[in-house]
Design a protein around this motif. Structure first.
Motif, mmCIF file in Angstrom:
data_model
loop_
_atom_site.group_PDB
_atom_site.id
_atom_site.type_symbol
_atom_site.label_atom_id
_atom_site.label_comp_id
_atom_site.label_asym_id
_atom_site.label_seq_id
_atom_site.Cartn_x
_atom_site.Cartn_y
_atom_site.Cartn_z
ATOM 1 N N THR A 26 11.051 -36.251 -1.475
ATOM 2 C CA THR A 26 12.422 -35.816 -0.796
ATOM 3 C C THR A 26 12.615 -36.495 0.393
ATOM 4 O OG1 THR A 26 11.600 -33.581 -1.748
ATOM 5 C CG2 THR A 26 13.126 -33.886 0.052
ATOM 6 N N THR A 27 11.705 -36.970 1.380
ATOM 7 C CA THR A 27 12.295 -37.626 2.542
ATOM 8 C C THR A 27 12.718 -38.999 2.306
ATOM 9 O OG1 THR A 27 10.531 -36.513 3.876
ATOM 10 C CG2 THR A 27 11.236 -38.370 4.717
ATOM 11 N N GLN A 28 12.177 -39.584 1.370
ATOM 12 C CA GLN A 28 12.457 -41.119 0.904
ATOM 13 C C GLN A 28 13.962 -40.886 0.241
ATOM 14 O OE1 GLN A 28 9.213 -42.174 -1.582
ATOM 15 N NE2 GLN A 28 8.234 -43.460 0.008
ATOM 16 N N ASP A 29 14.191 -40.122 -0.553
ATOM 17 C CA ASP A 29 15.445 -39.740 -1.019
ATOM 18 C C ASP A 29 16.595 -39.777 -0.095
ATOM 19 O OD1 ASP A 29 14.614 -40.097 -3.618
ATOM 20 O OD2 ASP A 29 14.611 -38.039 -3.893
ATOM 21 N N ARG A 30 16.123 -38.827 0.841
ATOM 22 C CA ARG A 30 17.167 -38.563 2.236
ATOM 23 C C ARG A 30 17.362 -39.825 3.070
ATOM 24 N NH1 ARG A 30 14.835 -32.675 4.639
ATOM 25 N NH2 ARG A 30 15.506 -31.562 2.796
#
Length: 293
Positions: A26-30
């Motif tokens: 999720t953080t990498q997507d953000r």
């Protein structure tokens, strides 16, 4: 108790690793997209608001573009009226000159005729994208300029516009064979000096010219007011668009400093979780030492 069938420590470590991997993804997507709310499932309320406001902002920008077209129409009509005022003032000066008894009135009329032709040419050329505000057949006709897009509290949307009474201020009602008739300047086009023209005739012509000048002045003033309205609306639309974009940004854009720090922390947690899982999996191997002689 240690079991060779069920390794609860490994199960716990695996679950932790799965959670960390999910958060890391999720953080990498953000970080890669720059958005913390990129789809409805991320945050239904914020996604819905941002989608609606982005749509409205696009419509507002389109209205601003249309405002530029309207401004061009106003500028074109104003340029025509401003030039027509100069020409009518020249006719006024020629008529004043004709009041002198020694002046050849027919020679003055030659100049007046050319000035009348110029008035028709000015009006005929005052067209932008096929629309000419200086020639209107209907005195009650009005033209509009798109100046905005709004959404009310009930969610209804509409395009707003500014109105100009083109028919009331039109220089001519028609132009036939290059000659303008009717409108504010229609009477000016009928001025015809002859050697027999009396001072009373000239005074009547001067009154006609003055009436036309008053009409042109009123029309130019109305166009000037509309131009000011357009400039103010254009400036406001630009500020409003920026405000909407900034507001949407606060809802859906990721805080890159925060996400960067979280990414580093999750990567460290992932490494530790992998080691923890490795330790938990190796615990069953320690049972072999119990069976060694």
């Amino acid at each position: 108790m240690t079991s060779i069938l069920t390794n609860t420590s490994a199960m716990s470590a695996l679950q932790t690793l799965r959670t960390i991997n999910s958060n890391l993804s999720t953080t990498q997507d953000r970080v890669s997209s720059g958005e913390k709310v990129g789809k409805a499932s991320d945050n239904v309320a914020y996604w819905s608001i941002s989608t609606t406001m982005n749509s409205d902002n696009k419509a507002l920008n389109a209205a601003t573009d249309a405002l530029g077209v309207g401004a061009a129409k106003v500028d074109t009509a104003y340029a025509a009226m401003d030039s027509a005022i100069d020409v009518v003032n020249e006719i006024k000066a020629k008529l004043t000159t004709a009041s002198e008894t020694s002046v050849d009135k027919e020679q003055v009329q030659l100049e007046v005729t050319k000035l009348q032709e110029q008035l028709s040419a000015i009006s005929q050329a005052a067209s932008f994208n096929g629309e000419n505000w200086t020639v209107q057949a209907d005195a009650a006709s009005a033209t509009t300029v798109v100046d905005g897009f709004i959404r009310d509290s009930a969610g209804a949307v509409k395009v707003t516009s500014a109105t100009f009474d083109a028919g009331s201020y039109a220089m001519f009602s028609a132009i036939s064979s290059g000659v303008g008739t009717g409108g504010v300047l229609g009477a000016v086009m009928t001025i015809a000096l002859t050697s027999a023209s009396t001072q009373g005739d000239i005074d009547a012509f001067l009154t006609t010219v003055q009436t036309a000048l008053d009409g042109l002045t009123d029309g130019a003033a109305a166009l000037g007011a509309l131009s000011t309205r357009i400039d103010l609306q254009d400036d406001y639309s630009s500020k409003l668009s920026d405000a909407i974009e900034a507001g949407v940004s606060r809802l859906v854009d990721a805080d890159m400093e925060e996400e960067s720090a979280r990414l580093s922390a999750l990567q460290t947690q992932q490494q530790l979780a992998v080691q923890s899982l490795s330790i938990a999996n190796s615990s069953s191997q320690n049972l072999l030492t119990l069976f060694r002689g």
